[in-house]
Design a protein around this motif. Sequence first.
Motif, PDB file in Angstrom:
ATOM      1  N   ASN A  70      18.484  55.991   4.171  1.00  0.00           N
ATOM      2  CA  ASN A  70      19.263  57.038   3.503  1.00  0.00           C
ATOM      3  C   ASN A  70      18.351  58.093   2.880  1.00  0.00           C
ATOM      4  O   ASN A  70      18.700  59.276   2.845  1.00  0.00           O
ATOM      5  CB  ASN A  70      20.177  56.430   2.430  1.00  0.00           C
ATOM      6  N   GLY A  71      17.195  57.671   2.413  1.00  0.00           N
ATOM      7  CA  GLY A  71      16.232  58.623   1.848  1.00  0.00           C
ATOM      8  C   GLY A  71      15.913  59.732   2.834  1.00  0.00           C
ATOM      9  O   GLY A  71      15.945  60.925   2.504  1.00  0.00           O
ATOM     10  N   CYS A  82      16.091  64.515   3.842  1.00  0.00           N
ATOM     11  CA  CYS A  82      15.385  65.395   4.788  1.00  0.00           C
ATOM     12  C   CYS A  82      16.264  65.850   5.955  1.00  0.00           C
ATOM     13  O   CYS A  82      15.774  66.521   6.868  1.00  0.00           O
ATOM     14  CB  CYS A  82      14.142  64.688   5.331  1.00  0.00           C
ATOM     15  N   GLY A  83      17.514  65.403   5.967  1.00  0.00           N
ATOM     16  CA  GLY A  83      18.423  65.868   7.022  1.00  0.00           C
ATOM     17  C   GLY A  83      18.165  65.284   8.393  1.00  0.00           C
ATOM     18  O   GLY A  83      18.569  65.862   9.404  1.00  0.00           O
ATOM     19  N   HIS A  84      17.495  64.121   8.465  1.00  0.00           N
ATOM     20  CA  HIS A  84      17.294  63.495   9.775  1.00  0.00           C
ATOM     21  C   HIS A  84      18.609  62.839  10.224  1.00  0.00           C
ATOM     22  O   HIS A  84      19.308  62.258   9.398  1.00  0.00           O
ATOM     23  CB  HIS A  84      16.203  62.419   9.689  1.00  0.00           C
ATOM     24  N   PRO A  85      18.927  62.888  11.528  1.00  0.00           N
ATOM     25  CA  PRO A  85      20.183  62.266  11.970  1.00  0.00           C
ATOM     26  C   PRO A  85      20.188  60.745  11.809  1.00  0.00           C
ATOM     27  O   PRO A  85      21.238  60.138  11.625  1.00  0.00           O
ATOM     28  CB  PRO A  85      20.292  62.662  13.443  1.00  0.00           C
ATOM     29  N   MET A  86      19.020  60.139  11.888  1.00  0.00           N
ATOM     30  CA  MET A  86      18.898  58.679  11.715  1.00  0.00           C
ATOM     31  C   MET A  86      17.728  58.420  10.781  1.00  0.00           C
ATOM     32  O   MET A  86      16.718  59.134  10.844  1.00  0.00           O
ATOM     33  CB  MET A  86      18.525  58.014  13.039  1.00  0.00           C
TER      34      MET A  86
END
Length: 284
Positions: free
Chosen positions: A216-217, A222-226
């Motif tokens: 989740n961090g 950081c807006g990463h999809p995973m």
Amino acid sequence: MQFSKIGIVGCGQMGSGIAEVAAKAGLTVIAREINDELLSKGKGRIEKSLAKAVEKGKLSAEEKSTVMGRIKFTTGIGDLCGCDLVIEAATEDIKTKLGIFIELDKVCKPEAVLASNTSSLSITELAAGTSRPGKFLGMHFFNPVPVMKLVEVVRTVATDEQVIQAAKGFAEQVGKVPVLAKDGGGFIVNRLLVPYLFDAITVYQNGLASREDIDNGMKFGCGHPMGPLELNDFIGLDTMFYIGEILFEEFKEPRFAPPPLLKRMVQAGFLGKKTGRGFYDYRK
Ligand code: CAA
């Protein structure tokens, strides 16, 4: 130089995705697997992906059968003889890939271009096993191929410039964004991604935070999809382990060394999403 008949060797996750996007772009595709069982699995994967597109209204049922009709499935490597471009997407093992390219070099027409979808092996070493290093390059697609927009086009010191330009044109034709990299371990993406994914395993192993909070961090911060642990599972922990070993062998830098927990998980057969268990449990 333009490619209209495309050969795909290996019809697993990556090969079937490449076959699908090439057929969707209107190209004739010959997809080859080593036996009927793997071939029908690959065919099933493409059918399923196209059926999903039909369900979502992105493709008509008629278009789906036209796309499927453009792909010929075979177990005979000789059937690739008329292809303009053959992309190898077999197991990430140098001996397997070299064996395939030696055979392809014999059966394919002299002007055909050969490409490997390897994520970490040396393109130069693979090219050197053939009589056509000028017509040899890396074309590295990303998983899931129908969704991820990138193709790394990898040149060796021997690759002809017109082959590079034709490969970039092909990537664009199948709806991808090509980036150009030299044949250096991990190319662009894995050179940067692998140390990050290994760091996530190490901080999890050291008890910094729960797996969910680590993921989740990065997702929400950081807006990463995973998140990175989920992405390790998605790529496959065995694949991550092999890539790390190859990159560590090349650079001898600790950041590329597979973390001990990754090794133990692979030894335990927890290979991520594909086996139902990795950092997360997918069996439910
Ligand atoms: N085939 C076709 N389409 C697919 C798909 C597949 N296998 N998986 C997902 N999709 C499509 C869905 O249909 C959906 O389409 P719409 O938006 O048009 O409805 C879209 O992708 C999003 O999918 P979902 O809603 O099911 O799920 P999501 O939003 O969680 O996205 C994901 C899934 C695309 C996989 C996303 O989580 C993601 O981008 N993850 C990161 C993947 C990544 O980093 N890949 C690179 C790995 S590194 C690598 O491949 C190279 C290497 O060498 C190791």
